[in-house]
Design an enzyme around this catalytic site. Structure first.
Site, short mmCIF file in Angstrom:
data_model
loop_
_atom_site.label_atom_id
_atom_site.label_comp_id
_atom_site.label_asym_id
_atom_site.label_seq_id
_atom_site.Cartn_x
_atom_site.Cartn_y
_atom_site.Cartn_z
N GLY A 14 0.80 -1.23 0.00
CA GLY A 14 0.00 0.00 0.00
C GLY A 14 0.83 1.28 0.00
O GLY A 14 0.38 2.31 0.48
N LYS A 93 -5.00 -8.48 -8.97
CA LYS A 93 -6.03 -9.33 -9.58
C LYS A 93 -6.60 -8.69 -10.85
O LYS A 93 -6.76 -7.47 -10.90
CB LYS A 93 -7.17 -9.58 -8.60
CG LYS A 93 -6.77 -10.40 -7.40
CD LYS A 93 -6.58 -11.84 -7.80
CE LYS A 93 -6.07 -12.67 -6.65
NZ LYS A 93 -5.67 -14.02 -7.05
N LEU A 94 -6.92 -9.55 -11.82
CA LEU A 94 -7.55 -9.06 -13.04
C LEU A 94 -9.01 -8.73 -12.75
O LEU A 94 -9.68 -9.45 -12.01
CB LEU A 94 -7.47 -10.16 -14.11
CG LEU A 94 -7.87 -9.77 -15.52
CD1 LEU A 94 -6.92 -8.70 -16.08
CD2 LEU A 94 -7.87 -10.99 -16.45
N ASN A 107 -4.64 2.61 -13.28
CA ASN A 107 -3.60 1.74 -12.72
C ASN A 107 -2.25 2.42 -12.93
O ASN A 107 -2.09 3.23 -13.83
CB ASN A 107 -3.62 0.38 -13.45
CG ASN A 107 -2.57 -0.57 -12.92
OD1 ASN A 107 -2.39 -0.70 -11.71
ND2 ASN A 107 -1.86 -1.26 -13.82
N HIS A 109 1.82 1.22 -13.45
CA HIS A 109 2.70 0.07 -13.65
C HIS A 109 4.15 0.58 -13.65
O HIS A 109 4.44 1.62 -14.25
CB HIS A 109 2.38 -0.63 -14.97
CG HIS A 109 3.23 -1.84 -15.19
ND1 HIS A 109 3.06 -3.01 -14.49
CD2 HIS A 109 4.30 -2.02 -16.00
CE1 HIS A 109 3.99 -3.87 -14.86
NE2 HIS A 109 4.75 -3.31 -15.77
N ASP A 150 -2.36 -4.42 -17.44
CA ASP A 150 -1.46 -3.33 -17.85
C ASP A 150 -1.70 -2.86 -19.29
O ASP A 150 -0.77 -2.60 -20.05
CB ASP A 150 0.02 -3.77 -17.70
CG ASP A 150 0.34 -4.22 -16.28
OD1 ASP A 150 -0.23 -3.65 -15.33
OD2 ASP A 150 1.17 -5.14 -16.13
N GLU A 179 6.89 7.23 -9.38
CA GLU A 179 5.47 6.86 -9.24
C GLU A 179 4.75 7.80 -8.27
O GLU A 179 3.59 8.14 -8.46
CB GLU A 179 5.33 5.43 -8.73
CG GLU A 179 5.75 4.37 -9.73
CD GLU A 179 5.44 2.97 -9.19
OE1 GLU A 179 4.33 2.73 -8.70
OE2 GLU A 179 6.34 2.11 -9.27
C1 GAR Z 1 3.97 -0.22 -7.51
O1 GAR Z 1 5.33 -0.19 -7.87
C2 GAR Z 1 3.11 -0.38 -8.74
O2 GAR Z 1 3.67 0.24 -9.84
C3 GAR Z 1 3.05 -1.88 -8.89
O3 GAR Z 1 2.94 -2.35 -7.56
C4 GAR Z 1 3.68 -1.48 -6.71
C5 GAR Z 1 2.90 -1.10 -5.49
O4 GAR Z 1 2.60 -2.21 -4.76
N1 GAR Z 1 1.95 -2.28 -9.72
C6 GAR Z 1 2.04 -3.20 -10.68
O5 GAR Z 1 3.05 -3.84 -10.89
C7 GAR Z 1 0.77 -3.40 -11.51
N2 GAR Z 1 1.04 -4.22 -12.65
P1 GAR Z 1 2.81 -2.21 -3.18
O6 GAR Z 1 2.07 -1.02 -2.66
O7 GAR Z 1 2.25 -3.51 -2.73
O8 GAR Z 1 4.28 -2.07 -2.95
#
Ligand code: GAR
Length: 206
Positions: A14, A93-94, A107, A109, A150, A179
């Site tokens: 999170g 999850k999808l 989202n 990525h 994605d 990010e």
């Molecule tokens: C982030 O780096 C986000 O870009 C990635 O999960 C991380 C956050 O998760 N998302 C993906 O890879 C989506 N395909 P966390 O809060 O559990 O660290």
């Protein structure tokens, strides 16, 4: 204009949820979070919702027969909380997006889509793949969500260099810093109604 109401969906630590809360608290993100939803009771990020008295719902994919049923439960919850935007923040999850939420799910990525993304690309696997491939830049992508991993129209991308001595961990932390800027920026664009989806592209008005 009313503040944008966000449902934040998490599966893990999170960190983006924490970043949104900090941005909202000091006025840099024009939004509120009436609900945090996780597909796992064990998601560490739920602590940030608890600390800020944000209501939590757990909706587990294992409790549903199909992606469609799981998605129905998820979006019913979002409708109940009257959210304007569903924000995937490390949600693994999808989902199948119902008609009333098309263009209302986003989202982030941790790569420059369409490279190093899709099923199986999450966490440090993404950054290891970037380094192994020998890419010289990486970054992050905020996009509207469709029914594939994605995929969906790109709102914004930000780049970072890949350094000679990078490990997956050092690259991950450089990308995550970006990010933390990119995701609130994209949500603010949506809050100000500056994004318009035209086919695969997102037009951003000045
Ligand atoms: C982030 O780096 C986000 O870009 C990635 O999960 C991380 C956050 O998760 N998302 C993906 O890879 C989506 N395909 P966390 O809060 O559990 O660290």
């Amino acid at each position: 204009m009313n503040r944008l109401r966000l449902a934040v969906l998490i599966s893990g630590t999170g960190r983006s949820l924490k970043n949104f809360i900090e941005h909202i608290d000091d006025g840099r993100l024009d939004a509120e979070i009436p609900i945090v939803v996780s597909n796992s009771q064990d998601a560490k990020g739920l602590q940030y919702a608890e600390m800020h008295s944000i209501p939590i719902r757990i909706i587990r994919a294992e409790d549903y027969k199909s992606t469609a049923d799981f998605s129905n439960a998820m979006f019913d919850c979002c409708r109940l909380s009257k959210v304007d935007l569903v924000v995937l923040a490390g949600f693994v999850k999808l989902l199948s997006i119902p008609n009333d939420f098309v263009g209302k799910v986003v989202n982030i990525h941790p790569s420059l889509i369409p490279s190093f993304c899709g099923k199986g690309y999450y966490g440090n696997r993404v950054h290891s793949a970037v380094i192994t491939y020998g890419a010289k830049i990486s970054g992050c992508t905020v996009h509207f969500v469709d029914n594939e991993y994605d995929n969906g129209p790109i709102i914004l991308q930000k780049t970072v260099p890949v350094k000679e001595d990078d490990t997956a961990e050092t690259l991950a932390s450089r990308v995550f810093e970006m990010e933390c800027i990119a995701y609130p920026e994209a949500i603010n664009l949506i809050a100000k109604r500056k994004t318009q989806i035209v086919g695969r592209r997102v037009k951003i008005s000045p």
